[in-house]
Scaffold this active site. Structure first.
Site, PDB file in Angstrom:
ATOM      1  N   SER A 148       0.792  -1.242   0.000  1.00  0.00           N
ATOM      2  CA  SER A 148       0.000   0.000   0.000  1.00  0.00           C
ATOM      3  C   SER A 148       0.819   1.285   0.000  1.00  0.00           C
ATOM      4  O   SER A 148       0.236   2.356  -0.176  1.00  0.00           O
ATOM      5  CB  SER A 148      -0.937   0.007   1.202  1.00  0.00           C
ATOM      6  OG  SER A 148      -1.960  -0.906   0.982  1.00  0.00           O
ATOM      7  N   TYR A 200      -3.955   4.175   7.873  1.00  0.00           N
ATOM      8  CA  TYR A 200      -5.305   3.621   7.999  1.00  0.00           C
ATOM      9  C   TYR A 200      -5.964   4.050   9.293  1.00  0.00           C
ATOM     10  O   TYR A 200      -5.814   5.187   9.727  1.00  0.00           O
ATOM     11  CB  TYR A 200      -5.275   2.085   7.875  1.00  0.00           C
ATOM     12  CG  TYR A 200      -4.612   1.674   6.605  1.00  0.00           C
ATOM     13  CD1 TYR A 200      -5.225   1.934   5.393  1.00  0.00           C
ATOM     14  CD2 TYR A 200      -3.366   1.100   6.610  1.00  0.00           C
ATOM     15  CE1 TYR A 200      -4.608   1.614   4.217  1.00  0.00           C
ATOM     16  CE2 TYR A 200      -2.742   0.770   5.429  1.00  0.00           C
ATOM     17  CZ  TYR A 200      -3.377   1.037   4.237  1.00  0.00           C
ATOM     18  OH  TYR A 200      -2.759   0.726   3.084  1.00  0.00           O
ATOM     19  N   VAL A 252       1.346  -3.600   3.827  1.00  0.00           N
ATOM     20  CA  VAL A 252       1.395  -4.877   4.544  1.00  0.00           C
ATOM     21  C   VAL A 252       2.660  -5.695   4.241  1.00  0.00           C
ATOM     22  O   VAL A 252       2.900  -6.712   4.865  1.00  0.00           O
ATOM     23  CB  VAL A 252       0.135  -5.754   4.321  1.00  0.00           C
ATOM     24  CG1 VAL A 252      -1.091  -5.143   4.936  1.00  0.00           C
ATOM     25  CG2 VAL A 252      -0.085  -6.046   2.850  1.00  0.00           C
ATOM     26  N   LYS A 312       0.238   3.383  -2.939  1.00  0.00           N
ATOM     27  CA  LYS A 312      -0.992   4.182  -3.128  1.00  0.00           C
ATOM     28  C   LYS A 312      -0.677   5.672  -3.270  1.00  0.00           C
ATOM     29  O   LYS A 312      -1.417   6.424  -3.897  1.00  0.00           O
ATOM     30  CB  LYS A 312      -1.976   3.914  -1.987  1.00  0.00           C
ATOM     31  CG  LYS A 312      -2.551   2.476  -2.033  1.00  0.00           C
ATOM     32  CD  LYS A 312      -3.497   2.182  -0.885  1.00  0.00           C
ATOM     33  CE  LYS A 312      -4.349   0.942  -1.051  1.00  0.00           C
ATOM     34  NZ  LYS A 312      -3.814  -0.343  -0.746  1.00  0.00           N
ATOM     35  N   TYR A 323      -3.587  -3.067 -10.347  1.00  0.00           N
ATOM     36  CA  TYR A 323      -3.491  -2.783  -8.903  1.00  0.00           C
ATOM     37  C   TYR A 323      -2.668  -3.877  -8.198  1.00  0.00           C
ATOM     38  O   TYR A 323      -1.755  -3.578  -7.421  1.00  0.00           O
ATOM     39  CB  TYR A 323      -4.903  -2.667  -8.304  1.00  0.00           C
ATOM     40  CG  TYR A 323      -4.923  -2.615  -6.792  1.00  0.00           C
ATOM     41  CD1 TYR A 323      -4.583  -1.443  -6.116  1.00  0.00           C
ATOM     42  CD2 TYR A 323      -5.244  -3.742  -6.031  1.00  0.00           C
ATOM     43  CE1 TYR A 323      -4.563  -1.392  -4.731  1.00  0.00           C
ATOM     44  CE2 TYR A 323      -5.225  -3.703  -4.649  1.00  0.00           C
ATOM     45  CZ  TYR A 323      -4.887  -2.532  -4.000  1.00  0.00           C
ATOM     46  OH  TYR A 323      -4.856  -2.489  -2.623  1.00  0.00           O
TER      47      TYR A 323
HETATM   48  O1  DON Z   1      -4.815  -4.960  -1.587  1.00  0.00           O
HETATM   49  C1  DON Z   1      -4.223  -5.531  -0.689  1.00  0.00           C
HETATM   50  O2  DON Z   1      -4.818  -6.120   0.182  1.00  0.00           O
HETATM   51  C2  DON Z   1      -2.715  -5.447  -0.660  1.00  0.00           C
HETATM   52  N1  DON Z   1      -2.184  -5.677  -1.945  1.00  0.00           N
HETATM   53  C3  DON Z   1      -2.264  -4.109  -0.152  1.00  0.00           C
HETATM   54  C4  DON Z   1      -2.831  -3.786   1.177  1.00  0.00           C
HETATM   55  C5  DON Z   1      -1.936  -3.038   2.070  1.00  0.00           C
HETATM   56  O3  DON Z   1      -0.726  -2.947   1.940  1.00  0.00           O
HETATM   57  C6  DON Z   1      -2.600  -2.461   3.216  1.00  0.00           C
HETATM   58  N2  DON Z   1      -1.617  -2.023   4.127  1.00  0.00           N
HETATM   59  N3  DON Z   1      -1.380  -1.824   5.178  1.00  0.00           N
END
Ligand code: DON
Length: 306
Positions: free
Chosen positions: A61, A240, A258, A64, A189
Site C-alpha cells: 500500500s 489507515y 502490509v 498508493k 493494482y
Molecule cells: O490490496 C491488498 O490487500 C494489498 N495488496 C495491499 C494492502 C496493504 O498494503 C494495506 N496495508 N497496510
C-alpha cells in the site's frame, strides 16, 4: 545520525517479535518476520542505513501515494477527486461497508484499497501492463533505481486470493466509479502492490515529496502543489485506522504497506526522507517495529509537524 539510527534499531529490534506477517496473501506469510531495517536520507542525498535497509520487499500500500500522483499526471486532480474524496476513515484498509453507506458510493480516500483501485483506473494504458509500466517508470525516475520490478509470485498470490479487492472493484464498477475495465484495473493494482523496493528506495520517494516533487537528480517529478496535498492526506489517512495515534506519537506524513514498509516525510533540515521495513505487523496492518522506530527517531530529532 548513523549512531542514533543504530541505537534506535537495537532498542526496537525486540518489537519484531510482537507482530506477525500478513497471512491473507500466502506469499507474504512466507517472509521472515525477524527482518528489520531503516534508512534516512537528508536533503543533500546523504544516506544513513541500518539493518535490512537494502533488502527487497513488496511495496504494497505504500504504492498508493505514487498511484495517486500518476493518476493526477495522467488525468486531472479535478477529475480524480470527483471519484474519490480525501477524508479519513476509522474502518480497516479493505473495508467494504462504507462504500454503499457513505459518500455517494465514492471511496473516502485514495489510501484505502477501494480508493487506490479507483486511482489505478485513472492511470493511462490500454492494458494492465501499460499502466504498470507507467507506474514503474515514475518510481524508477524518482528513485534513480532501474532495477525496480514486479515480483510475479506475489502478484499471482494476490490475484488468486484477491476476492475482497474484487468485491470492492466490482461494486464500484456497478456504480460507475471506475474509469476503466474492472479486471484490467485489478490486474494493474495487484501488480503495482507486488513491486519490490528497499527502504532506501522508499526514503528517496519520501524525500522527493518533502522537496515538493524534486528528486535527488534535481528533476521536478510532479507538481509542487500535489506534494502539499499528498503530505496532508498521508498525515490523515496514511496509516489507515491507526492514523490518529500515529499522528500523536510520530507526527510525520507517512504511508504503510502490509509488506512491512513505512515511508515518512520530514520537513526538518530542508527535507528528509525516512523509511522502515519490518514485515511483522500490528493489528492495523502497520509494521510493529517500524512504527516504534519512527516514534523514537521523531522524538529524538523533534521531527513532528504538530
Ligand atoms: O490490496 C491488498 O490487500 C494489498 N495488496 C495491499 C494492502 C496493504 O498494503 C494495506 N496495508 N497496510
Amino acid at each position: 545520525m548513523q549512531e542514533l539510527l543504530e541505537s534506535i534499531y537495537n532498542e526496537c529490534l525486540p518489537y519484531t517479535k510482537k507482530g506477525k506477517t500478513a497471512d491473507y496473501i500466502p506469499e507474504l506469510a512466507k517472509v521472515n518476520p525477524d527482518l528489520f531495517g531503516a534508512c534516512v536520507i537528508t536533503n543533500d542525498g546523504t544516506t544513513y542505513g541500518v539493518g535490512d535497509y537494502q533488502k527487497k520487499f513488496t511495496i504494497q500500500s505504500v504504492s498508493k501515494v505514487l498511484i495517486l500522483i500518476q493518476a493526477f499526471i495522467d488525468s486531472t486532480s479535478k477529475a480524480v477527486l470527483e471519484k474519490v474524496t480525501l477524508e479519513p476513515t476509522s474502518s480497516s484498509f479493505n473495508s467494504i461497508v462504507n462504500l454503499e453507506l457513505k459518500n455517494d458510493n465514492k471511496p473516502l480516500n485514495p489510501f484505502i484499497n477501494a480508493g487506490a483501485i479507483v486511482t489505478t483506473s485513472f492511470i493511462s494504458g490500454d492494458t494492465a501492463d501499460e499502466k504498470v509500466d507507467r507506474f514503474l517508470s515514475l518510481i524508477r525516475r524518482i528513485t534513480g533505481n532501474n532495477d525496480i520490478n514486479v515480483n510475479m509470485e506475489v502478484f499471482e498470490s494476490e490475484n488468486r486470493t484477491g476476492s475482497r479487492n474484487r468485491a470492492l472493484a466490482y461494486f464500484m464498477n456497478s456504480t460507475g466509479t471506475l474509469e476503466d475495465r474492472v479486471e484490467m484495473v485489478l490486474e494493474a493494482y495487484f501488480k503495482i502492490c507486488s513491486i519490490e523496493v528497499t527502504c532506501e528506495d522508499l526514503a528517496k520517494i519520501a524525500l522527493t515529496i518533502a522537496r515538493n516533487g524534486v528528486n535527488l537528480a534535481g528533476e521536478q517529478m510532479f507538481d509542487a502543489r500535489n506534494s502539499k496535498r499528498l503530505r496532508a492526506v498521508m498525515s490523515l489517512c496514511g496509516m489507515y485506522d491507526g492514523s490518529g495515534d500515529f499522528a500523536v506519537k510520530v507526527g510525520l506524513p507517512s504511508k504503510s504497506g502490509v509488506g512491512g514498509g513505512i515511508m515518512s516525510v520530514a520537513q526538518a533540515n530542508n527535507g528528509m526522507g525516512l523509511a522502515v521495513f519490518g514485515p511483522a505487523l500490528d493489528e492495523k496492518g502497520n509494521s510493529y517495529a517500524g512504527r516504534k522506530f519512527l516514534e523514537k527517531i521523531s522524538d529524538e530529532l523533534d521531527l513532528s509537524i504538530f
